[in-house]
Motif scaffolding. Sequence first.
Motif, PDB file in Angstrom:
ATOM      1  N   TYR A   1       0.832  -1.211   0.000  1.00  0.00           N
ATOM      2  CA  TYR A   1       0.000   0.000   0.000  1.00  0.00           C
ATOM      3  C   TYR A   1       0.867   1.262   0.000  1.00  0.00           C
ATOM      4  CZ  TYR A   1      -3.883   3.104   1.177  1.00  0.00           C
ATOM      5  OH  TYR A   1      -4.818   4.117   1.160  1.00  0.00           O
ATOM      6  N   SER A   2       1.851   1.322   0.882  1.00  0.00           N
ATOM      7  CA  SER A   2       2.790   2.447   0.953  1.00  0.00           C
ATOM      8  C   SER A   2       4.208   1.898   0.881  1.00  0.00           C
ATOM      9  CB  SER A   2       2.603   3.256   2.244  1.00  0.00           C
ATOM     10  OG  SER A   2       1.355   3.929   2.247  1.00  0.00           O
ATOM     11  N   LEU A   3       4.968   2.369  -0.093  1.00  0.00           N
ATOM     12  CA  LEU A   3       6.317   1.854  -0.336  1.00  0.00           C
ATOM     13  C   LEU A   3       7.321   2.991  -0.211  1.00  0.00           C
ATOM     14  CD1 LEU A   3       5.460  -0.275  -3.492  1.00  0.00           C
ATOM     15  CD2 LEU A   3       5.783  -1.133  -1.167  1.00  0.00           C
ATOM     16  N   TYR A   4       8.374   2.765   0.571  1.00  0.00           N
ATOM     17  CA  TYR A   4       9.431   3.765   0.779  1.00  0.00           C
ATOM     18  C   TYR A   4      10.773   3.132   0.446  1.00  0.00           C
ATOM     19  CZ  TYR A   4      12.440   7.242   2.996  1.00  0.00           C
ATOM     20  OH  TYR A   4      13.404   8.195   3.226  1.00  0.00           O
ATOM     21  N   PHE A   5      11.540   3.806  -0.414  1.00  0.00           N
ATOM     22  CA  PHE A   5      12.852   3.286  -0.812  1.00  0.00           C
ATOM     23  C   PHE A   5      13.876   4.423  -0.809  1.00  0.00           C
ATOM     24  CE2 PHE A   5       9.830   0.374  -2.695  1.00  0.00           C
ATOM     25  CZ  PHE A   5      10.386  -0.866  -2.414  1.00  0.00           C
ATOM     26  N   SER A   6      15.061   4.115  -0.302  1.00  0.00           N
ATOM     27  CA  SER A   6      16.173   5.069  -0.324  1.00  0.00           C
ATOM     28  C   SER A   6      17.368   4.497  -1.077  1.00  0.00           C
ATOM     29  CB  SER A   6      16.587   5.435   1.113  1.00  0.00           C
ATOM     30  OG  SER A   6      16.956   4.270   1.843  1.00  0.00           O
ATOM     31  N   ASP A   7      17.132   3.449  -1.861  1.00  0.00           N
ATOM     32  CA  ASP A   7      18.185   2.815  -2.652  1.00  0.00           C
ATOM     33  C   ASP A   7      17.624   2.500  -4.035  1.00  0.00           C
ATOM     34  OD1 ASP A   7      19.647   0.239  -3.712  1.00  0.00           O
ATOM     35  OD2 ASP A   7      21.016   1.147  -2.260  1.00  0.00           O
ATOM     36  N   LEU A   8      18.306   2.939  -5.072  1.00  0.00           N
ATOM     37  CA  LEU A   8      17.811   2.765  -6.438  1.00  0.00           C
ATOM     38  C   LEU A   8      17.702   1.300  -6.820  1.00  0.00           C
ATOM     39  CD1 LEU A   8      16.902   4.032  -9.077  1.00  0.00           C
ATOM     40  CD2 LEU A   8      19.306   4.239  -9.752  1.00  0.00           C
ATOM     41  N   SER A   9      18.656   0.484  -6.384  1.00  0.00           N
ATOM     42  CA  SER A   9      18.619  -0.946  -6.715  1.00  0.00           C
ATOM     43  C   SER A   9      17.391  -1.624  -6.131  1.00  0.00           C
ATOM     44  CB  SER A   9      19.890  -1.637  -6.204  1.00  0.00           C
ATOM     45  OG  SER A   9      21.040  -1.093  -6.801  1.00  0.00           O
TER      46      SER A   9
ATOM     47  N   ALA B   1      14.222  -0.562  -8.041  1.00  0.00           N
ATOM     48  CA  ALA B   1      14.242  -1.199  -9.364  1.00  0.00           C
ATOM     49  C   ALA B   1      13.856  -2.670  -9.257  1.00  0.00           C
ATOM     50  CB  ALA B   1      15.621  -1.049  -9.998  1.00  0.00           C
ATOM     51  N   GLY B   2      14.342  -3.352  -8.207  1.00  0.00           N
ATOM     52  CA  GLY B   2      13.997  -4.755  -8.008  1.00  0.00           C
ATOM     53  C   GLY B   2      12.513  -4.943  -7.746  1.00  0.00           C
ATOM     54  N   LEU B   3      11.939  -4.061  -6.937  1.00  0.00           N
ATOM     55  CA  LEU B   3      10.505  -4.161  -6.682  1.00  0.00           C
ATOM     56  C   LEU B   3       9.711  -3.930  -7.958  1.00  0.00           C
ATOM     57  CD1 LEU B   3       8.119  -4.111  -4.459  1.00  0.00           C
ATOM     58  CD2 LEU B   3       8.123  -1.687  -5.015  1.00  0.00           C
ATOM     59  N   CYS B   4      10.124  -2.947  -8.765  1.00  0.00           N
ATOM     60  CA  CYS B   4       9.396  -2.674 -10.007  1.00  0.00           C
ATOM     61  C   CYS B   4       9.467  -3.852 -10.966  1.00  0.00           C
ATOM     62  CB  CYS B   4       9.953  -1.411 -10.664  1.00  0.00           C
ATOM     63  SG  CYS B   4       9.494   0.114  -9.790  1.00  0.00           S
TER      64      CYS B   4
ATOM     65  N   ALA C   1       6.364  -8.268 -13.462  1.00  0.00           N
ATOM     66  CA  ALA C   1       6.140  -9.691 -13.713  1.00  0.00           C
ATOM     67  C   ALA C   1       4.798 -10.171 -13.180  1.00  0.00           C
ATOM     68  CB  ALA C   1       7.273 -10.514 -13.082  1.00  0.00           C
ATOM     69  N   SER C   2       4.155  -9.371 -12.345  1.00  0.00           N
ATOM     70  CA  SER C   2       2.876  -9.779 -11.757  1.00  0.00           C
ATOM     71  C   SER C   2       1.905  -8.606 -11.831  1.00  0.00           C
ATOM     72  CB  SER C   2       3.061 -10.212 -10.292  1.00  0.00           C
ATOM     73  OG  SER C   2       1.816 -10.457  -9.672  1.00  0.00           O
ATOM     74  N   GLU C   3       0.936  -8.693 -12.715  1.00  0.00           N
ATOM     75  CA  GLU C   3      -0.019  -7.602 -12.901  1.00  0.00           C
ATOM     76  C   GLU C   3      -0.824  -7.341 -11.623  1.00  0.00           C
ATOM     77  OE1 GLU C   3      -3.764  -6.444 -15.828  1.00  0.00           O
ATOM     78  OE2 GLU C   3      -2.500  -8.189 -16.261  1.00  0.00           O
ATOM     79  N   ARG C   4      -1.049  -8.363 -10.843  1.00  0.00           N
ATOM     80  CA  ARG C   4      -1.837  -8.205  -9.620  1.00  0.00           C
ATOM     81  C   ARG C   4      -1.135  -7.299  -8.612  1.00  0.00           C
ATOM     82  NH1 ARG C   4      -1.299 -11.050  -5.074  1.00  0.00           N
ATOM     83  NH2 ARG C   4      -0.060 -12.648  -6.121  1.00  0.00           N
ATOM     84  N   LEU C   5       0.187  -7.414  -8.466  1.00  0.00           N
ATOM     85  CA  LEU C   5       0.916  -6.617  -7.484  1.00  0.00           C
ATOM     86  C   LEU C   5       0.834  -5.126  -7.795  1.00  0.00           C
ATOM     87  CD1 LEU C   5       4.159  -8.747  -6.906  1.00  0.00           C
ATOM     88  CD2 LEU C   5       2.114  -8.615  -5.476  1.00  0.00           C
ATOM     89  N   GLY C   6       0.763  -4.789  -9.054  1.00  0.00           N
ATOM     90  CA  GLY C   6       0.711  -3.381  -9.425  1.00  0.00           C
ATOM     91  C   GLY C   6      -0.567  -2.684  -9.006  1.00  0.00           C
ATOM     92  N   ASP C   7      -1.605  -3.445  -8.694  1.00  0.00           N
ATOM     93  CA  ASP C   7      -2.867  -2.833  -8.264  1.00  0.00           C
ATOM     94  C   ASP C   7      -2.813  -2.357  -6.819  1.00  0.00           C
ATOM     95  OD1 ASP C   7      -3.997  -3.295 -10.738  1.00  0.00           O
ATOM     96  OD2 ASP C   7      -4.870  -5.221 -10.151  1.00  0.00           O
ATOM     97  N   TYR C   8      -1.833  -2.807  -6.040  1.00  0.00           N
ATOM     98  CA  TYR C   8      -1.819  -2.521  -4.607  1.00  0.00           C
ATOM     99  C   TYR C   8      -1.242  -1.151  -4.236  1.00  0.00           C
ATOM    100  CZ  TYR C   8      -2.799  -7.536  -4.095  1.00  0.00           C
ATOM    101  OH  TYR C   8      -3.362  -8.781  -4.166  1.00  0.00           O
ATOM    102  N   PRO C   9      -0.138  -0.689  -4.824  1.00  0.00           N
ATOM    103  CA  PRO C   9       0.484   0.556  -4.334  1.00  0.00           C
ATOM    104  C   PRO C   9      -0.440   1.767  -4.463  1.00  0.00           C
ATOM    105  CG  PRO C   9       2.020  -0.656  -5.744  1.00  0.00           C
ATOM    106  CD  PRO C   9       0.679  -1.310  -5.891  1.00  0.00           C
ATOM    107  N   ARG C  10      -0.508   2.530  -3.371  1.00  0.00           N
ATOM    108  CA  ARG C  10      -1.215   3.811  -3.369  1.00  0.00           C
ATOM    109  C   ARG C  10      -0.241   4.965  -3.131  1.00  0.00           C
ATOM    110  NH1 ARG C  10      -4.275   0.372  -4.559  1.00  0.00           N
ATOM    111  NH2 ARG C  10      -6.507   0.186  -4.068  1.00  0.00           N
ATOM    112  N   ASN C  11       0.810   4.710  -2.359  1.00  0.00           N
ATOM    113  CA  ASN C  11       1.792   5.743  -2.024  1.00  0.00           C
ATOM    114  C   ASN C  11       3.186   5.201  -2.302  1.00  0.00           C
ATOM    115  OD1 ASN C  11      -0.371   7.348  -0.725  1.00  0.00           O
ATOM    116  ND2 ASN C  11      -0.245   5.770   0.863  1.00  0.00           N
ATOM    117  N   LEU C  12       3.956   5.936  -3.119  1.00  0.00           N
ATOM    118  CA  LEU C  12       5.308   5.500  -3.476  1.00  0.00           C
ATOM    119  C   LEU C  12       6.282   6.641  -3.200  1.00  0.00           C
ATOM    120  CD1 LEU C  12       7.290   3.496  -4.738  1.00  0.00           C
ATOM    121  CD2 LEU C  12       6.692   4.422  -6.994  1.00  0.00           C
TER     122      LEU C  12
END
Length: 394
Positions: free
Chosen positions: A46-54, A57-60, A65-76
């Motif tokens: 739902y809310s994803l916080y990253f301070s490292d580019l790698s 990129a890995g999460l993306c 690879a999974s269309e279902r996971l992309g429906d979940y994030p609301r805050n990036l």
Amino acid sequence: MSAGPKIALCPDLCKLIAPWVPDETLPALCLSSKAFLRPAQARLFYSLYFSDLSEIAGLCREINASERLGDYPRNLFIVLETLGSIRLNSAARIAAWQDVALGLKHMPNLKTLLISDAVLVNTWIFEDLGTPPFQLKNLKLRFQWDQRFVDFLSSQKSVVALETSCPDPYIDLSGSSPDGTPTHIILPTIPVDADSDGFLPHLARLETQLFIAQQLLTPFPGRKHYPPLTYIRINPAPENDRAVLSMLPNLCWVHKSLRAINVQLPEDVVWKAINMIATAVPTIRYIGVLHIPSVHHHRLTSALLRLPHLWAVEIDVSSWEPQPPNLFAQRAFAATMRTYAPSLRNVIFWVGEQKWLWKVMPTEVDADGNGVVGDGMGKWGCQLDNGVKLWAEA
């Protein structure tokens, strides 16, 4: 010994349980049962916080690879404040940003996006993104202010709050031009579409640099619409007084909606600036931060008479002598201001890093049945506020 029968968990029941599980145990819940996988993932993503580019990129790549996971994030939130947060060579860094752009293509429900780019040169990801599948409500970007940036903003018709941090093209190697505008830099073009509601048609809160605020409020041929701004904050404090004064008259284009403006107004121009604000937006309710000199206070009264709706004001009195101004001096100045602006209810004094808040406290005579202060004088109450929250919604 044979295993016992498997118990099928009700998916609807799992959806009700997952929101009450502590955040730190969500990964374990994902592994405990397939029935808990989707509701637990929905909370994790739902809310994803990253301070490292790698890492981002890995999460993306997983989302791609999974269309279902992309429906979940609301805050990036992608916060790459230092070069150490990137830790990739040039080719790998470009590939990582390409993964991020592709990942954003698969996040149709995204509402809040923050990207803080330490090198400020990766706005090309907006071209790779193409037409975004999402419509953001809150957007914070630390990027270069270029045409890619502006074109991306033009695609976001639902943005309510925008915060930017961009290099200032108004200052070149020889300094600013006399009128505070660049002589050789071409700013990006704000698109004009006569069939639409205009550029950023729902933007209410703007925290940005002076040159961006100036461009967003400048009239040009074919322009019919302006963002319905209620709050404008200019960061950082402008160094060019003339540039500040050149921006203030353009506030008239949003005078119907604007209620608050926060811009550091230095002593040299504070009187002229207040009068310009009163001319452009006579219904303004909050002004800050005013660097009021310790002399010629009478020049403030004529401006206050032109602000019949002023509710709150922030004043920096760090230059007053003697220092720090005692509470009696603060109260006397606040009371004097309210004599000429009866609607005034809050006066904030900045003394260095200290923030003193003076509020009109209702009395039985001044308050109605709901405790709302009427037109009476009331009484002043004071408190030392250690926070730095401004009266953005005053």
